[in-house]
Scaffold this active site. Structure first.
Site, PDB file in Angstrom:
ATOM      1  N   SER A  65       0.798  -1.226   0.000  1.00 14.59           N
ATOM      2  CA  SER A  65       0.000   0.000   0.000  1.00 14.59           C
ATOM      3  C   SER A  65       0.834   1.281   0.000  1.00 14.59           C
ATOM      4  O   SER A  65       1.503   1.572  -0.978  1.00 14.59           O
ATOM      5  CB  SER A  65      -0.936  -0.070   1.203  1.00 14.59           C
ATOM      6  N   ASP A 281      -6.557   2.171  -2.070  1.00 15.44           N
ATOM      7  CA  ASP A 281      -7.653   2.058  -1.095  1.00 15.44           C
ATOM      8  C   ASP A 281      -7.819   3.334  -0.285  1.00 15.44           C
ATOM      9  O   ASP A 281      -8.627   3.391   0.639  1.00 15.44           O
ATOM     10  CB  ASP A 281      -7.518   0.809  -0.199  1.00 15.44           C
ATOM     11  N   SER A 501       3.034   2.362  15.046  1.00 20.38           N
ATOM     12  CA  SER A 501       2.452   2.051  13.731  1.00 20.38           C
ATOM     13  C   SER A 501       2.340   0.537  13.583  1.00 20.38           C
ATOM     14  O   SER A 501       3.153  -0.211  14.112  1.00 20.38           O
ATOM     15  CB  SER A 501       3.353   2.617  12.635  1.00 20.38           C
ATOM     16  N   GLY A 502       1.332   0.102  12.841  1.00 14.09           N
ATOM     17  CA  GLY A 502       1.199  -1.320  12.542  1.00 14.09           C
ATOM     18  C   GLY A 502       1.648  -1.648  11.132  1.00 14.09           C
ATOM     19  O   GLY A 502       1.490  -2.782  10.676  1.00 14.09           O
TER      20      GLY A 502
HETATM   21  C1  G16 Z   1      -3.201   0.688   6.493  1.00 13.97           C
HETATM   22  C2  G16 Z   1      -4.533   0.436   7.147  1.00 13.97           C
HETATM   23  C3  G16 Z   1      -5.142   1.743   7.595  1.00 13.97           C
HETATM   24  C4  G16 Z   1      -4.157   2.496   8.493  1.00 13.97           C
HETATM   25  C5  G16 Z   1      -2.798   2.629   7.803  1.00 13.97           C
HETATM   26  C6  G16 Z   1      -1.735   3.186   8.716  1.00 13.97           C
HETATM   27  O1  G16 Z   1      -3.400   1.489   5.364  1.00 13.97           O
HETATM   28  O2  G16 Z   1      -5.382  -0.225   6.243  1.00 13.97           O
HETATM   29  O3  G16 Z   1      -6.326   1.460   8.269  1.00 13.97           O
HETATM   30  O4  G16 Z   1      -4.635   3.752   8.802  1.00 13.97           O
HETATM   31  O5  G16 Z   1      -2.337   1.358   7.379  1.00 13.97           O
HETATM   32  O6  G16 Z   1      -1.605   2.341   9.820  1.00 13.97           O
HETATM   33  P1  G16 Z   1      -0.467   2.503  10.888  1.00 13.97           P
HETATM   34  O7  G16 Z   1      -0.597   3.907  11.409  1.00 13.97           O
HETATM   35  O8  G16 Z   1      -0.758   1.461  11.930  1.00 13.97           O
HETATM   36  O9  G16 Z   1       0.854   2.328  10.194  1.00 13.97           O
HETATM   37  P2  G16 Z   1      -2.709   1.153   3.985  1.00 13.97           P
HETATM   38  O10 G16 Z   1      -3.329   2.109   3.034  1.00 13.97           O
HETATM   39  O11 G16 Z   1      -1.236   1.335   4.187  1.00 13.97           O
HETATM   40  O12 G16 Z   1      -3.085  -0.287   3.749  1.00 13.97           O
END
Ligand code: G16
Length: 545
Positions: A65, A281, A501-502
């Site tokens: 992403s 997305d 962050s995830g």
């Molecule tokens: C993903 C998740 C989102 C989230 C984003 C950042 O987005 O689908 O819901 O907001 O990661 O997450 P984090 O702050 O935990 O890194 P994407 O567009 O990268 O798939």
């Protein structure tokens, strides 16, 4: 079991580097692509088990992403097109981290715990984004699916939301739509054309939109979709991947976090622009005013526009349905205030990650969910859809109610209810602006954002930060929340929070306040507190000014 022999044989071709441990995070696994081959193979295996368990088709999307080109990742899609059930995320992590010789026993453990019937057929849909590593990694997924005897359908290059859509279409036996990319374009574009039929006197200028495709899959798919749009929308695509690097100084994440125009796009005053992220997305809008000042319309502004439109239609249709907006802690304070106090809609706050917002939105007749970063969609309950459908067919109602019911019906069809979808959100937003005869400047003036800043801090282990209250408060490490509270007190209209962050190996810091200088200073001071109390690595965060 003969299949396990095949798994053992094949897994040698997708070996796990000893000691490497990764976690199923906010949106699946994300890491540098060189670490992911074994993860992909194993997620192929897991998808087969999930498919046997649910007796449905499961999706696997190979993408990282918004992350840089060198990274990649994988997310699993559940039967109705939603994110993988949280209980299975721990299986994913367990399977991913099992050492080579433990793989079969890890599979057996899941089979036993879930009471999976091994003889059940399994079917998995696979998609990938445009990263150079995605081709071999999606092959590793397919190897995993086949090693465990699953059937596969490889959609090749698709956006993440397109794959979610296909899975839902397949598992609803086509009720949600045709499980083909062509079917997706037809359904969305037909609904869009019907909706904009309600707009009067739209000039070509008003129909024009500049799109930053983040040099990713969204640009390719938008180009394909345009031919279905019947001139209802005129699009110029920038950052289409022909020269620039994926997500590099462009795309929705860059625009949202840096609060500036991406490179590779010429923005003239009055132009309406939007950016997708790397797997399309997410979407954010922006424009430059006559003084060339940049204005961002993020997920919060999108949620406001869509929920206002829907609320008005529900009133016109005379339908008493409960509408709510779901946000996260990143939602701008002004947006929450406007939604609750001016629009009088229920607002919910959940943890980051669309899986959390999606579930909260399911509790309402009409649940509009958006993360400030532009990831979101609208969910209609079955009962709400039925009521709208019945009303649209009712010959006894007056013209105004009928028109509103038909518009609600088209809105349902233009929306991808499985997950946030930049292409689908873009069509809905464009239709709303056309119907309301609203410029992007007018949309922006609905409320004024509080100045805000997002920063990242590198720490040795981001898991030392634990949060509560939908991530708005830190419970560990000791003293961090107290430090944040004391800093926030020194600014006006201020708020700040931190969370690991995830999707990236960083701690995220958010701050808002009455002026940009204050928001920047607060974000910096909170970053320093994180650096000092949560094991910062590298150089100390520097002030922004
Ligand atoms: C993903 C998740 C989102 C989230 C984003 C950042 O987005 O689908 O819901 O907001 O990661 O997450 P984090 O702050 O935990 O890194 P994407 O567009 O990268 O798939």
């Amino acid at each position: 079991m003969a299949q396990f022999e095949e798994v053992s044989k094949q897994s040698i071709l997708h070996p796990k580097p000893a000691g490497l441990a990764l976690q199923y995070g906010t949106a699946g696994f994300r890491s540098n692509s060189i670490h992911l081959d074994h993860i992909m193979f194993r997620m192929g295996l897991l998808a087969v088990l999930r498919s046997k368990k649910t007796k449905s088709t499961i999706g696997i999307m190979v993408t990282a992403s918004h992350n840089p080109e060198e990274d990649n990742g994988v997310k699993l899609v559940d039967p109705m097109g939603e994110m993988l059930a949280a209980t299975w995320e721990s299986y994913a992590t367990m399977l991913a981290n099992a050492e080579q010789e433990e793989l079969i026993s890890a599979l057996n453990e899941i089979i036993e715990k879930e009471g999976i019937d091994k003889s059940q057929e399994a079917s998995v849909f696979v998609g990938k984004d445009t990263r150079s590593s995605s081709a071999s990694l999606s092959q590793a997924v397919l190897d995993g699916v086949h090693a465990l005897g699953g059937h596969s359908k490889d959609y090749g290059l698709v956006t993440t939301p397109q794959l979610h859509y296909m899975v839902c279409c397949k598992n609803t036996q086509g009720k949600y739509g045709d499980a083909t990319v062509e079917g997706y374009y037809k359904k969305l574009c037909q609904a869009f054309t019907q909706l904009v039929g309600n707009a009067s006197n739209c000039t070509d200028d008003q129909k024009h939109l500049c799109v930053d495709g983040a040099n990713g899959i969204g640009a390719l798919k938008l180009r394909e979709m345009i031919s279905h749009l019947n001139k209802g929308l005129q699009v110029t695509i920038f950052n289409d991947g022909s020269k620039g690097k994926l997500n590099h100084q462009c795309g929705a994440d860059f625009v949202k976090v840096q609060q500036k125009t991406p490179t590779g796009i010429q923005v003239n005053p009055g132009d309406r622009c939007c950016s997708f992220d790397g797997d399309a997305d997410r979407i954010v809008y922006y424009f430059a005013d006559s003084q060339q000042v940049f204005h961002l319309l993020d997920g919060d502004k999108i949620a406001t526009l869509i929920s206002t439109f829907l609320k008005e239609l529900l009133i016109q249709a005379g339908l008493n349905l409960k509408i709510a907006v779901v946000q996260t802690a990143y939602a701008n304070g002004s947006s929450t205030d406007y939604l609750e106090n001016t629009m009088n809609v229920t607002v919910r706050c959940t943890k980051t990650g669309v899986k959390h917002l999606h579930h909260a939105a399911l509790e309402f007749d009409v649940g509009v969910y958006f993360e400030a970063n532009g990831h979101g969609t609208v969910l209609f309950s079955k009962a709400a859809e039925d009521k709208i459908q019945q009303l649209a067919q009712d010959s006894r109602i007056d013209d105004e109610r009928k028109r509103a019911a038909l518009m609600l019906q088209s809105t349902i069809n233009v929306i991808n209810q499985t997950v946030g979808d930049a292409l689908s959100d873009m069509l809905l937003i464009e239709a709303i602006l056309a119907i309301k005869g609203m410029t992007v400047e007018q949309w922006d003036r609905i409320y004024t954002d509080l100045p805000n800043r997002q920063l990242k801090v590198k720490v040795s282990d981001r898991r030392v930060i634990d949060t509560t209250d939908a991530e708005r408060r830190a419970v560990s490490p000791a003293g961090l929340q107290e430090a944040i509270d004391n800093l926030v007190k020194t600014y006006r209209k201020a708020r700040s929070f931190v969370r690991p962050s995830g999707t990236e190996d960083v701690v995220r810091v958010y701050a808002e306040a009455d002026t940009q200088e204050s928001a920047d200073a607060l974000a910096h001071e909170v970053s320093l507190a994180v650096y000092r109390l949560a094991g910062g690595v590298g150089e100390e965060p520097k002030p922004l000014h």
